[in-house]
Design a protein around this motif. Sequence first.
Motif, PDB file in Angstrom:
ATOM      1  N   VAL A  25       0.852  -1.185   0.000  1.00 45.44           N
ATOM      2  CA  VAL A  25       0.000   0.000   0.000  1.00 45.44           C
ATOM      3  C   VAL A  25       0.887   1.233   0.000  1.00 45.44           C
ATOM      4  N   ALA A  26       0.871   1.947  -1.122  1.00 49.91           N
ATOM      5  CA  ALA A  26       1.715   3.138  -1.255  1.00 49.91           C
ATOM      6  C   ALA A  26       1.021   4.392  -0.747  1.00 49.91           C
ATOM      7  N   ASP A  27      -0.303   4.382  -0.758  1.00 51.56           N
ATOM      8  CA  ASP A  27      -1.054   5.542  -0.279  1.00 51.56           C
ATOM      9  C   ASP A  27      -2.512   5.131  -0.127  1.00 51.56           C
ATOM     10  N   GLU A  28      -3.250   5.879   0.643  1.00 52.69           N
ATOM     11  CA  GLU A  28      -4.684   5.651   0.770  1.00 52.69           C
ATOM     12  C   GLU A  28      -5.388   6.963   1.082  1.00 52.69           C
ATOM     13  N   ALA A  29      -6.670   7.000   0.750  1.00 56.69           N
ATOM     14  CA  ALA A  29      -7.465   8.202   0.995  1.00 56.69           C
ATOM     15  C   ALA A  29      -8.905   7.784   1.256  1.00 56.69           C
ATOM     16  N   ALA A  30      -9.614   8.578   2.028  1.00 56.38           N
ATOM     17  CA  ALA A  30     -11.005   8.263   2.349  1.00 56.38           C
ATOM     18  C   ALA A  30     -11.809   9.548   2.485  1.00 56.38           C
ATOM     19  N   GLU A  31     -13.088   9.447   2.146  1.00 62.05           N
ATOM     20  CA  GLU A  31     -14.035  10.549   2.323  1.00 62.05           C
ATOM     21  C   GLU A  31     -15.373   9.951   2.759  1.00 62.05           C
ATOM     22  N   SER A  32     -16.132  10.716   3.521  1.00 60.94           N
ATOM     23  CA  SER A  32     -17.431  10.244   4.001  1.00 60.94           C
ATOM     24  C   SER A  32     -18.561  10.945   3.263  1.00 60.94           C
ATOM     25  N   TYR A  33     -19.779  10.427   3.424  1.00 58.48           N
ATOM     26  CA  TYR A  33     -20.979  11.063   2.885  1.00 58.48           C
ATOM     27  C   TYR A  33     -22.160  10.686   3.774  1.00 58.48           C
ATOM     28  N   PRO A  34     -23.237  11.469   3.728  1.00 57.46           N
ATOM     29  CA  PRO A  34     -24.350  11.251   4.656  1.00 57.46           C
ATOM     30  C   PRO A  34     -25.298  10.133   4.222  1.00 57.46           C
ATOM     31  N   GLY A  41     -37.086   3.098   9.233  1.00 64.29           N
ATOM     32  CA  GLY A  41     -36.773   2.015   8.321  1.00 64.29           C
ATOM     33  C   GLY A  41     -36.185   2.456   7.000  1.00 64.29           C
ATOM     34  N   TYR A  42     -36.233   3.758   6.699  1.00 59.61           N
ATOM     35  CA  TYR A  42     -35.695   4.266   5.440  1.00 59.61           C
ATOM     36  C   TYR A  42     -34.180   4.485   5.570  1.00 59.61           C
ATOM     37  N   SER A  43     -33.449   4.184   4.499  1.00 61.92           N
ATOM     38  CA  SER A  43     -32.009   4.426   4.464  1.00 61.92           C
ATOM     39  C   SER A  43     -31.641   4.750   3.025  1.00 61.92           C
ATOM     40  N   GLU A  44     -31.264   6.003   2.768  1.00 67.36           N
ATOM     41  CA  GLU A  44     -31.024   6.460   1.401  1.00 67.36           C
ATOM     42  C   GLU A  44     -29.746   7.288   1.329  1.00 67.36           C
ATOM     43  N   GLN A  45     -29.181   7.350   0.123  1.00 63.84           N
ATOM     44  CA  GLN A  45     -28.041   8.232  -0.134  1.00 63.84           C
ATOM     45  C   GLN A  45     -28.205   8.902  -1.490  1.00 63.84           C
TER      46      GLN A  45
END
Length: 498
Positions: A25-34, A41-45
């Motif tokens: 692993v030379a590099d890694e990156a991460a980002e989140s979203y809501p 019971g609903y779950s949407e993006q």
Amino acid sequence: MEYIIGIDLGTSGVKALLIDRNGRVADEAAESYPIYHDENGYSEQDPEDWVRQTKAVLSKIAHKDNLDKANIKGISFSGQMHGLVLLDKEKLPLRRAILWNDTRTSTETKDIAEAAGLERVWEITKNNPLEGFTLPKVLWVKKHEPATFEKADVFLLPKDYVRYRLTGHIGIDFSDAAGTLMLDLNNNEWSEEILETCGVPLDICPPVFPATKACGTLLNEVAEETGCPAETKVFAGGADNACGAVGAGILEQGKTMCSIGTSGVMLTYAGDQKRHFDGKLHFFNHAADNTYYAMGVTLAAGYSLQWFKDTFLKDKKFDEMIKSVTEVPAGSRGLLFTPYIAGERTPHSDAFARGSFIGMDASHTAADFVKAVMEGITFSLKESLDIIEENGMAVDTVIAIGGGAKSREWLQLQADIFGKEVISLKNEQGPAMGAAIIAAYGCGWFSSLQEAARAFVETGDGVKPIEENVEVYQKLFPLYKNVYQQTKDITEALSQFR
């Protein structure tokens, strides 16, 4: 040095790994979203959040210091399963995506079983109709949002929409298509019988192809925006569980993966044998072409432990809480826990199931409760392991990944309850590593996906069962299994008070 990028489009965020030809692993990156929970019971993006944040992680990696961008040769994907992205004729999303953990479709799930017949659904799709799958979501939109459904030109799953936005290539791989409940696994084509029975037009189904298929290169505007070369090859990628298995080297007979994250997964390589388990296990296409895997799921695995900590041990550090079980004997001094705090999937497909502590008395300590929770989670996963073995699928090696692999205490617990040696990984990176392995194979670095996995996956030391603990758990396990049957009617009746 040449590189590939593995992207994991998860539920809470997107992660990208830059991997060199040696599997480092030379590099890694991460980002989140809501995530949007507009109703119970609903779950949407929003699919645009996935695209924006995927471009962001690609840009971070492409602009790594001392990296020659021209050496980025391939990209592939892992993605959250079962989600529904409906596109119109212009290939624009018609609504927010409905996710795998959305539970609004109980009625539609029953409708599928009644219309097609449960045994016929097993024969065709190899799986039970469940709220999480894609077909019930399609039927929900058709029933509750008919104007939206009328405009639908094609559906995609989450990673496939992102790949389309990066390449302009529409389609879905077999491992994700198998999780829609619309694929006929007998011939790996969309099931016209299931679709016609449910009133879903065949023409909204996208083309299907292997996880290792080359899907073109990056669009020029995407290359300019991210800094990645426009000639970077992009490969289809697979479902997160399939890619997680690839990233753990589960590509040979006898190898099984135990993943303890928020949910728990017991997944075994099935080769080219197609079968169903009367709905007791999931059965899906693997990332390697013309291969399959069987899988059992515990809905609240690590989630059960996190819930216990957040509710009763807020001030204790997680590692400290796990270490506290070292002095607790096997069996937690007669305390049992069933991890059904969010319903259950395997072997009890029961949305009404709820957890229990059985055997409490005034002598029990917090550490006893923690160990009972850990034991209950692992007992639940052993139920899946037993179904796998009872159906003639030998398990030689258990590879542990996720939170359950991060402490010696939990590795030992798994070895004792499973009665098998349990091995962790030195370089565990989850589904993103599996996606990278797909890209490495696609770029021609290796002659097979199996060879790529052997080169990239590095195992650690194994943990062997302690015989005296094995004997205790062999006595406790039947008692654990009996708790569900004894509490089933009570927990269902209690649902009216929740």
